[in-house]
Every structure is written in C-alpha cells, then in structure tokens.
Design an enzyme around this catalytic site. Structure first.
Site, mmCIF file in Angstrom:
data_model
loop_
_atom_site.group_PDB
_atom_site.id
_atom_site.type_symbol
_atom_site.label_atom_id
_atom_site.label_comp_id
_atom_site.label_asym_id
_atom_site.label_seq_id
_atom_site.Cartn_x
_atom_site.Cartn_y
_atom_site.Cartn_z
ATOM 1 C CB SER A 44 -0.568 -30.647 -29.185
ATOM 2 O OG SER A 44 0.294 -31.763 -29.325
ATOM 3 C CG HIS A 251 -1.246 -32.908 -33.427
ATOM 4 N ND1 HIS A 251 -0.160 -32.333 -34.057
ATOM 5 C CD2 HIS A 251 -0.969 -32.861 -32.099
ATOM 6 C CE1 HIS A 251 0.730 -31.943 -33.157
ATOM 7 N NE2 HIS A 251 0.264 -32.258 -31.965
#
EC number: 3.1.1.3
Length: 269
Positions: A44, A251
């Site tokens: 990711s 993230h």
C-alpha cells in the site's frame, strides 16, 4: 606484408575482446541500455493508499494517481510503465500476482514490501483497541518474525525480481516512522506505544536494508524526508486513525508521496 597482416589480426582480435567485455559492438546496445521499462511493485505504501485519487481500474488495490511511482513515471516517461503495487500485499502476494510485467526490457524496479508480512495492520489494531501491554506484546512478536522469517521471505522476492529482470536497477524503499514523539497529540496512544511503534519501523527498515544490499539493490530510506511530518506533528504527511476510512489510516498522504517518497526514489535512480 606478413608482419602487417599479423599486426592487423592482433588489432582486430584486441578490438573484439574490448567489444565483448564492454558491450560496445557497433549498432548493438548493451542489455542495460536496451532495458527502458519501469515496473512498480509492492504494498500500500507504493500503491498510494492514503493519497486519494484512486485509479478506477484498481479498486481492490487502491492504486493512486498521486503515488510516487506514477509521479516519477510522468516526469521521466519510461517505456513501458507497469504499476502492479497493491494494497495489503505481502511478499507472497508480490510473487504470485505482481511480477508478470518484469522482463529483459525492464530497466527499473521499485518496491516496498515487508510491512504486511510483519503484521503491521494487526499491530496497529491491537495498539488502538487493546491497550499498552497488548500493544507492546504484539510489537515484540513482530520483532521476532522480522528476525526469524522475514529475511527469507524478502530473499525469495528479490531473487525472483533478479531472475525475471536481470538488467533492472532495483530500488527497495523503506517505511517512515509513524509518530512525532512529544508532538501535538493530546489523546490516543501513549507515548510509550508511539515510541515502540517507531522502534518497530526502524527494525523493519534495518532488515529490509540488509537483504536489499545483499542482493545488490539500492535501499531508499524515507525516514529523513518524513522527519518532522509524522502523526502528532504540526504538518503531518501520514494519516492518523480514521474510523470512517480505516484502510487509509497510517498511510502517507498525497504530500507524503510527493515530498516524502518521490525525492528519495528519484535520488536512488
């Protein structure tokens, strides 16, 4: 005449040897020169989760048009460019689903992988929901995995990349520390938990860097570029917990991709 012929033959032989060693035969490019393609592999952090603007054909993988591989490709126009990085990918997933575009024409490969193998998502879930003792216990288990199993898992991926793309320059990127310690956060995880999580990231990076070096790959350390921009900083480039968008939690933002990852990758190429 005879001596001239001998000299000519010797000169031709020497030229042939030089050409064979350097690959400098007339009209023939070396394997590295002929390899112009770029393949972006990984999890990711390479697919761009957290950066938004997800590409419609990659709903499950959450590949973002703001991810560092796409930004680099726009600036440098590699031919061809393949973007196979996918949300949640482990080393096993990379081996099974992402290596298809690699070939003798691949000149550049980027990859982030290892965080999912080490149970990053599970660790963060435990730390958020179950308190300090459980958090530290899960981090200790992740450390143990990194020592015992992760080097072998990384070796399998790196070996497969080298075999499928022998001319490629491979850049293995690491992970940023998540938290700015003594920062602006007034709630959430304790400072002990935040520090332990950062230490876990450091250990993960050290394992990845060692395995990358042993395979002759370049390691891109993003911790310096993200310094001062972790969660709890005044200008974070990482997303904190978001219960309405859990996948994007922890993230890099679009700024984290463009100013945290992209410069490191560009320098490494």
């Amino acid at each position: 005449m005879r001596l001239s012929r001998i000299a000519a033959c010797v000169s031709s032989l020497l030229l042939a040897v030089v050409c064979a060693v350097t690959g400098a035969t007339t009209g023939q490019a070396s394997p590295r020169e002929a390899a112009t393609g770029y393949v972006a592999l990984g999890d990711s952090y390479s697919s761009g989760v957290g950066a938004g603007s997800y590409i419609g054909s990659s709903v499950d993988c959450l590949r973002s048009s703001r991810a560092y591989p796409v930004l680099w490709a726009r600036a440098h126009s590699p031919s061809p460019f393949s973007f196979t990085a996918c949300n949640g990918a482990s080393t096993r997933d990379v081996l099974a689903r992402q290596l298809g575009p690699l070939s003798s024409r691949t000149g550049l490969v980027s990859i982030t992988v290892g965080g999912s193998d080490a149970g990053f998502a599970d660790v963060m879930t435990t730390c958020v929901l179950r308190g300090t003792r459980a958090c530290l216990s899960d981090i200790a288990q992740a450390h143990s995995y990194m020592e015992r199993k992760l080097p072998h898992d990384l070796d399998r991926v790196y070996t497969a990349i080298s075999r499928k793309a022998p001319a490629a320059h491979v850049v293995v990127l690491g992970y940023p520390r998540l938290y700015q310690l003594d920062g602006t956060c007034s709630g959430g995880l304790s400072e002990t938990e935040r520090s332990a999580i950062n230490d876990g990231v450091d250990h993960l990076n050290s394992v990845i860097e060692k395995r990358a070096a042993d395979h002759g790959f370049t390691f891109g350390d993003v911790r310096a570029t993200f310094s001062g921009h972790g969660i709890c900083s005044h200008r974070p480039w990482l997303r904190s917990i978001n219960f309405l968008a859990l996948t994007e939690s922890y993230h890099p933002t679009a700024t984290g991709q463009s100013r945290g990852y992209l410069p490191v990758f560009t320098d490494a190429t």
